[in-house]
Design a protein around this motif. Sequence first.
Motif, PDB file in Angstrom:
ATOM      1  N   GLY A  63      15.061   8.912  -7.348  1.00  0.00           N
ATOM      2  CA  GLY A  63      14.359   7.648  -7.207  1.00  0.00           C
ATOM      3  C   GLY A  63      12.871   7.733  -7.442  1.00  0.00           C
ATOM      4  N   HIS A  64      12.355   8.932  -7.744  1.00  0.00           N
ATOM      5  CA  HIS A  64      10.933   9.133  -8.029  1.00  0.00           C
ATOM      6  C   HIS A  64      10.052   8.791  -6.844  1.00  0.00           C
ATOM      7  CE1 HIS A  64      11.747   8.505 -12.608  1.00  0.00           C
ATOM      8  NE2 HIS A  64      12.522   9.410 -12.070  1.00  0.00           N
ATOM      9  N   SER A  65      10.604   8.841  -5.649  1.00  0.00           N
ATOM     10  CA  SER A  65       9.800   8.493  -4.490  1.00  0.00           C
ATOM     11  C   SER A  65       9.514   9.691  -3.597  1.00  0.00           C
ATOM     12  CB  SER A  65      10.507   7.418  -3.662  1.00  0.00           C
ATOM     13  OG  SER A  65      11.756   7.909  -3.196  1.00  0.00           O
ATOM     14  N   ALA A  66      10.006  10.855  -3.973  1.00  0.00           N
ATOM     15  CA  ALA A  66       9.774  12.051  -3.170  1.00  0.00           C
ATOM     16  C   ALA A  66       9.607  13.245  -4.089  1.00  0.00           C
ATOM     17  CB  ALA A  66      10.928  12.296  -2.207  1.00  0.00           C
ATOM     18  N   GLY A 119       4.828   0.329  -5.738  1.00  0.00           N
ATOM     19  CA  GLY A 119       5.047  -0.875  -6.524  1.00  0.00           C
ATOM     20  C   GLY A 119       4.804  -0.662  -7.993  1.00  0.00           C
ATOM     21  N   GLY A 120       4.053   0.373  -8.336  1.00  0.00           N
ATOM     22  CA  GLY A 120       3.728   0.631  -9.727  1.00  0.00           C
ATOM     23  C   GLY A 120       4.628   1.666 -10.361  1.00  0.00           C
ATOM     24  N   ARG A 121       4.485   1.821 -11.656  1.00  0.00           N
ATOM     25  CA  ARG A 121       5.299   2.766 -12.390  1.00  0.00           C
ATOM     26  C   ARG A 121       4.898   4.197 -12.078  1.00  0.00           C
ATOM     27  NH1 ARG A 121       5.862   2.899 -19.030  1.00  0.00           N
ATOM     28  NH2 ARG A 121       7.636   4.355 -19.126  1.00  0.00           N
ATOM     29  N   ASN A 128      -2.895   4.465 -10.383  1.00  0.00           N
ATOM     30  CA  ASN A 128      -3.694   4.633  -9.160  1.00  0.00           C
ATOM     31  C   ASN A 128      -3.289   5.921  -8.447  1.00  0.00           C
ATOM     32  OD1 ASN A 128      -5.047   2.027  -9.355  1.00  0.00           O
ATOM     33  ND2 ASN A 128      -3.047   1.156  -8.856  1.00  0.00           N
ATOM     34  N   ASP A 129      -4.289   6.664  -7.983  1.00  0.00           N
ATOM     35  CA  ASP A 129      -4.047   7.908  -7.258  1.00  0.00           C
ATOM     36  C   ASP A 129      -3.926   7.648  -5.763  1.00  0.00           C
ATOM     37  OD1 ASP A 129      -6.195  10.018  -9.325  1.00  0.00           O
ATOM     38  OD2 ASP A 129      -4.068   9.524  -9.496  1.00  0.00           O
ATOM     39  N   TYR A 130      -3.007   8.376  -5.151  1.00  0.00           N
ATOM     40  CA  TYR A 130      -2.813   8.306  -3.710  1.00  0.00           C
ATOM     41  C   TYR A 130      -2.683   9.736  -3.181  1.00  0.00           C
ATOM     42  CZ  TYR A 130      -1.596   3.540  -4.996  1.00  0.00           C
ATOM     43  OH  TYR A 130      -1.617   2.272  -5.523  1.00  0.00           O
ATOM     44  N   GLN A 146       0.833  -1.173   0.000  1.00  0.00           N
ATOM     45  CA  GLN A 146       0.000   0.000   0.000  1.00  0.00           C
ATOM     46  C   GLN A 146       0.878   1.236   0.000  1.00  0.00           C
ATOM     47  OE1 GLN A 146      -3.205   0.115  -0.312  1.00  0.00           O
ATOM     48  NE2 GLN A 146      -3.549   2.295   0.021  1.00  0.00           N
ATOM     49  N   VAL A 147       0.627   2.130  -0.948  1.00  0.00           N
ATOM     50  CA  VAL A 147       1.413   3.351  -1.038  1.00  0.00           C
ATOM     51  C   VAL A 147       0.973   4.314   0.057  1.00  0.00           C
ATOM     52  CG1 VAL A 147       1.948   5.357  -2.460  1.00  0.00           C
ATOM     53  CG2 VAL A 147       1.750   3.096  -3.518  1.00  0.00           C
TER      54      VAL A 147
END
Length: 115
Positions: free
Chosen positions: A74-77, A28-30, A102-104, A1-2
Motif C-alpha cells: 500500500g506504499h504506506s509503510a 493524500g499525495g502520490r 512534500n517531505d515529511y 496532515q501526514v
Amino acid sequence: QVQLVESGGGLVQTGGSLRLSCEASGVGGRFVEMGWYRQAPGKQREVVALIKRGVSTELADSVKGRFTIYRNDGHSAVYLRMNFLRPEDTAVYYCKANFGGNDYWGQGTQVTVSP
C-alpha cells in the motif's frame, strides 16, 4: 496532515539485528519515495536507504550487504532490516517520506550497538 511513526529501535550487541518500521498516516499525495536517515552525535544527518516509486532502492555504501529496505504493497509503510550491526551504526534513525512533492519526517528512533 501526514504523520510518520517509527518503531523498532533499541540496544543490540555487535553483529546483532534490528528491524525498523515506519508507518505513514494521513497520506493524500502520490508516493514519491520513503527512506531512512540517521544522525550520530556530533555528525550530520546522512541518508541510509531510500525506496523510490516502483521498486528501485538506494543504500549508503556503509550499509550495503547488511541493510535491506522494503515497503508494504500500500506504499504506506517502509521497513529497514539491519543485520550485522556495528558500533558505528549507533545513531538516531529518522524516517522520511515524500508524498506529492512534500517531505515529511518522523520523530526518530534510537539505535545503539554495543561493542
